[in-house]
Structure formats: structure tokens, C-alpha cells
Design a protein around this motif. Sequence first.
Motif, PDB file in Angstrom:
ATOM      1  N   GLY A  63       0.806  -1.214   0.000  1.00 49.09           N
ATOM      2  CA  GLY A  63       0.000   0.000   0.000  1.00 49.09           C
ATOM      3  C   GLY A  63       0.840   1.266   0.000  1.00 49.09           C
ATOM      4  O   GLY A  63       0.312   2.373   0.061  1.00 49.09           O
ATOM      5  N   LEU A  64       2.161   1.112  -0.105  1.00 47.45           N
ATOM      6  CA  LEU A  64       3.082   2.254  -0.074  1.00 47.45           C
ATOM      7  C   LEU A  64       3.445   2.772  -1.454  1.00 47.45           C
ATOM      8  O   LEU A  64       4.126   3.782  -1.565  1.00 47.45           O
ATOM      9  CB  LEU A  64       4.376   1.860   0.656  1.00 47.45           C
ATOM     10  N   VAL A  65       3.025   2.067  -2.507  1.00 53.35           N
ATOM     11  CA  VAL A  65       3.451   2.438  -3.858  1.00 53.35           C
ATOM     12  C   VAL A  65       2.264   2.556  -4.807  1.00 53.35           C
ATOM     13  O   VAL A  65       1.258   1.871  -4.656  1.00 53.35           O
ATOM     14  CB  VAL A  65       4.476   1.431  -4.423  1.00 53.35           C
ATOM     15  N   ASP A  66       2.417   3.454  -5.775  1.00 56.80           N
ATOM     16  CA  ASP A  66       1.451   3.601  -6.865  1.00 56.80           C
ATOM     17  C   ASP A  66       1.960   2.931  -8.131  1.00 56.80           C
ATOM     18  O   ASP A  66       1.179   2.599  -9.024  1.00 56.80           O
ATOM     19  CB  ASP A  66       1.217   5.088  -7.168  1.00 56.80           C
ATOM     20  N   ALA A  67       3.275   2.783  -8.229  1.00 61.04           N
ATOM     21  CA  ALA A  67       3.915   2.197  -9.409  1.00 61.04           C
ATOM     22  C   ALA A  67       5.127   1.403  -8.955  1.00 61.04           C
ATOM     23  O   ALA A  67       5.734   1.717  -7.932  1.00 61.04           O
ATOM     24  CB  ALA A  67       4.345   3.293 -10.377  1.00 61.04           C
ATOM     25  N   VAL A  68       5.464   0.377  -9.729  1.00 67.05           N
ATOM     26  CA  VAL A  68       6.622  -0.458  -9.412  1.00 67.05           C
ATOM     27  C   VAL A  68       7.506  -0.553 -10.644  1.00 67.05           C
ATOM     28  O   VAL A  68       7.035  -0.802 -11.751  1.00 67.05           O
ATOM     29  CB  VAL A  68       6.183  -1.873  -8.981  1.00 67.05           C
ATOM     30  N   LEU A  69       8.791  -0.341 -10.445  1.00 69.75           N
ATOM     31  CA  LEU A  69       9.784  -0.496 -11.491  1.00 69.75           C
ATOM     32  C   LEU A  69      10.524  -1.804 -11.211  1.00 69.75           C
ATOM     33  O   LEU A  69      11.046  -1.991 -10.110  1.00 69.75           O
ATOM     34  CB  LEU A  69      10.754   0.686 -11.455  1.00 69.75           C
ATOM     35  N   VAL A  70      10.536  -2.699 -12.184  1.00 66.25           N
ATOM     36  CA  VAL A  70      11.202  -3.990 -12.022  1.00 66.25           C
ATOM     37  C   VAL A  70      12.579  -3.914 -12.652  1.00 66.25           C
ATOM     38  O   VAL A  70      12.713  -3.715 -13.854  1.00 66.25           O
ATOM     39  CB  VAL A  70      10.378  -5.133 -12.657  1.00 66.25           C
ATOM     40  N   ALA A  71      13.601  -4.066 -11.822  1.00 64.11           N
ATOM     41  CA  ALA A  71      14.982  -3.998 -12.293  1.00 64.11           C
ATOM     42  C   ALA A  71      15.748  -5.234 -11.829  1.00 64.11           C
ATOM     43  O   ALA A  71      16.870  -5.152 -11.340  1.00 64.11           O
ATOM     44  CB  ALA A  71      15.643  -2.717 -11.787  1.00 64.11           C
ATOM     45  N   THR A  72      15.111  -6.362 -11.996  1.00 67.79           N
ATOM     46  CA  THR A  72      15.707  -7.651 -11.647  1.00 67.79           C
ATOM     47  C   THR A  72      16.262  -8.287 -12.918  1.00 67.79           C
ATOM     48  O   THR A  72      16.025  -7.782 -14.015  1.00 67.79           O
ATOM     49  CB  THR A  72      14.629  -8.577 -11.054  1.00 67.79           C
ATOM     50  N   PRO A  73      16.937  -9.418 -12.788  1.00 63.61           N
ATOM     51  CA  PRO A  73      17.311 -10.146 -13.998  1.00 63.61           C
ATOM     52  C   PRO A  73      16.058 -10.446 -14.829  1.00 63.61           C
ATOM     53  O   PRO A  73      14.970 -10.670 -14.274  1.00 63.61           O
ATOM     54  CB  PRO A  73      17.948 -11.422 -13.460  1.00 63.61           C
ATOM     55  N   HIS A  74      16.207 -10.457 -16.139  1.00 62.61           N
ATOM     56  CA  HIS A  74      15.055 -10.538 -17.043  1.00 62.61           C
ATOM     57  C   HIS A  74      14.147 -11.731 -16.789  1.00 62.61           C
ATOM     58  O   HIS A  74      12.946 -11.646 -16.993  1.00 62.61           O
ATOM     59  CB  HIS A  74      15.534 -10.535 -18.499  1.00 62.61           C
ATOM     60  N   TYR A  75      14.676 -12.845 -16.337  1.00 67.64           N
ATOM     61  CA  TYR A  75      13.837 -14.032 -16.149  1.00 67.64           C
ATOM     62  C   TYR A  75      12.830 -13.874 -15.017  1.00 67.64           C
ATOM     63  O   TYR A  75      11.875 -14.642 -14.923  1.00 67.64           O
ATOM     64  CB  TYR A  75      14.686 -15.291 -15.934  1.00 67.64           C
ATOM     65  N   ASP A  76      12.983 -12.871 -14.159  1.00 65.35           N
ATOM     66  CA  ASP A  76      12.013 -12.599 -13.088  1.00 65.35           C
ATOM     67  C   ASP A  76      10.945 -11.599 -13.504  1.00 65.35           C
ATOM     68  O   ASP A  76       9.943 -11.438 -12.798  1.00 65.35           O
ATOM     69  CB  ASP A  76      12.717 -12.059 -11.844  1.00 65.35           C
ATOM     70  N   HIS A  77      11.138 -10.909 -14.599  1.00 65.13           N
ATOM     71  CA  HIS A  77      10.207  -9.847 -14.991  1.00 65.13           C
ATOM     72  C   HIS A  77       8.775 -10.347 -15.161  1.00 65.13           C
ATOM     73  O   HIS A  77       7.833  -9.685 -14.716  1.00 65.13           O
ATOM     74  CB  HIS A  77      10.662  -9.184 -16.291  1.00 65.13           C
ATOM     75  N   THR A  78       8.603 -11.485 -15.810  1.00 62.08           N
ATOM     76  CA  THR A  78       7.256 -11.969 -16.080  1.00 62.08           C
ATOM     77  C   THR A  78       6.500 -12.271 -14.791  1.00 62.08           C
ATOM     78  O   THR A  78       5.374 -11.812 -14.600  1.00 62.08           O
ATOM     79  CB  THR A  78       7.309 -13.234 -16.961  1.00 62.08           C
ATOM     80  N   THR A  79       7.104 -13.014 -13.891  1.00 62.33           N
ATOM     81  CA  THR A  79       6.440 -13.392 -12.651  1.00 62.33           C
ATOM     82  C   THR A  79       6.097 -12.169 -11.812  1.00 62.33           C
ATOM     83  O   THR A  79       4.972 -12.033 -11.317  1.00 62.33           O
ATOM     84  CB  THR A  79       7.345 -14.342 -11.837  1.00 62.33           C
ATOM     85  N   ILE A  80       7.046 -11.258 -11.658  1.00 63.24           N
ATOM     86  CA  ILE A  80       6.802 -10.050 -10.866  1.00 63.24           C
ATOM     87  C   ILE A  80       5.781  -9.162 -11.578  1.00 63.24           C
ATOM     88  O   ILE A  80       4.890  -8.594 -10.934  1.00 63.24           O
ATOM     89  CB  ILE A  80       8.122  -9.298 -10.602  1.00 63.24           C
ATOM     90  N   GLY A  81       5.893  -9.034 -12.884  1.00 61.01           N
ATOM     91  CA  GLY A  81       4.958  -8.213 -13.648  1.00 61.01           C
ATOM     92  C   GLY A  81       3.529  -8.706 -13.546  1.00 61.01           C
ATOM     93  O   GLY A  81       2.588  -7.914 -13.372  1.00 61.01           O
ATOM     94  N   ILE A  82       3.321 -10.009 -13.641  1.00 60.20           N
ATOM     95  CA  ILE A  82       1.974 -10.562 -13.498  1.00 60.20           C
ATOM     96  C   ILE A  82       1.433 -10.278 -12.103  1.00 60.20           C
ATOM     97  O   ILE A  82       0.279  -9.875 -11.941  1.00 60.20           O
ATOM     98  CB  ILE A  82       1.981 -12.070 -13.810  1.00 60.20           C
ATOM     99  N   ASP A  83       2.269 -10.460 -11.089  1.00 54.95           N
ATOM    100  CA  ASP A  83       1.845 -10.182  -9.716  1.00 54.95           C
ATOM    101  C   ASP A  83       1.449  -8.714  -9.554  1.00 54.95           C
ATOM    102  O   ASP A  83       0.437  -8.402  -8.924  1.00 54.95           O
ATOM    103  CB  ASP A  83       2.957 -10.563  -8.736  1.00 54.95           C
ATOM    104  N   MET A  84       2.229  -7.816 -10.148  1.00 54.46           N
ATOM    105  CA  MET A  84       1.912  -6.376 -10.073  1.00 54.46           C
ATOM    106  C   MET A  84       0.556  -6.106 -10.701  1.00 54.46           C
ATOM    107  O   MET A  84      -0.274  -5.392 -10.125  1.00 54.46           O
ATOM    108  CB  MET A  84       2.982  -5.547 -10.792  1.00 54.46           C
ATOM    109  N   LEU A  85       0.331  -6.625 -11.892  1.00 48.77           N
ATOM    110  CA  LEU A  85      -0.922  -6.364 -12.602  1.00 48.77           C
ATOM    111  C   LEU A  85      -2.133  -6.946 -11.874  1.00 48.77           C
ATOM    112  O   LEU A  85      -3.211  -6.363 -11.892  1.00 48.77           O
ATOM    113  CB  LEU A  85      -0.841  -6.908 -14.027  1.00 48.77           C
ATOM    114  N   GLU A  86      -1.945  -8.073 -11.239  1.00 50.33           N
ATOM    115  CA  GLU A  86      -3.058  -8.686 -10.507  1.00 50.33           C
ATOM    116  C   GLU A  86      -3.384  -7.956  -9.205  1.00 50.33           C
ATOM    117  O   GLU A  86      -4.449  -8.154  -8.648  1.00 50.33           O
ATOM    118  CB  GLU A  86      -2.755 -10.159 -10.241  1.00 50.33           C
ATOM    119  N   ASN A  87      -2.457  -7.158  -8.735  1.00 45.50           N
ATOM    120  CA  ASN A  87      -2.653  -6.462  -7.463  1.00 45.50           C
ATOM    121  C   ASN A  87      -2.773  -4.984  -7.671  1.00 45.50           C
ATOM    122  O   ASN A  87      -2.914  -4.211  -6.800  1.00 45.50           O
ATOM    123  CB  ASN A  87      -1.523  -6.791  -6.498  1.00 45.50           C
TER     124      ASN A  87
END
Length: 87
Positions: A63-87
Motif C-alpha cells: 500500500g506504499l506504492v502507486d507504481a513499481v519499477l522492475v529492475a531484476t534479472p530478465h527471467y524474473d520480470h514476467t512473474t513479478i509483472g503478473i503479480d503487479m498487474l493482478e494487485n
Amino acid sequence: MTKIRLGIVGVGGMGSSHARNVLAGKVARMELTAVCDIDPKRMEPYPAEVQRFDRSEDLIRSGLVDAVLVATPHYDHTTIGIDMLEN
């Protein structure tokens, strides 16, 4: 004027560069409110008011953020991105 509260997941090379730009005021109407990394030492340089998380899921649901920037290794982008969009 409303500021966008940004969280950054992964504060290694690219993530820390983005964080420095936001903290330096180079991104209009944006403030860094949270960072996340699996290495706690990478989060040490950030001001005390920037919350620290060791799991992206916790940052996303904080609840502390309005936007998230993903700067992890590329293979984590999909999993984190899906989680962001679902939440």
C-alpha cells in the motif's frame, strides 16, 4: 500537485541508477517510497523513510506504492509483472 509513489524491485546496477535519479528529483512528481532486493546490503544506502522489502510480493501489497519499477534479472520480470498487474 500529487506525487507518484514508486517502488523499485531490484536495486543492483540499473535499479540503483533509477533510484538515484528519483531521489535527486530528476523525475517530476515522483518519490521513492520503497525498495526491494534479495541482498539487504544493496538497500542500506537508501534514506530511512524509504521502506525496505526482501520479497517483491510484500512491496507490491504494502500500500506504499502507486507504481513499481522492475529492475531484476530478465527471467524474473514476467512473474513479478503478473503479480503487479493482478494487485
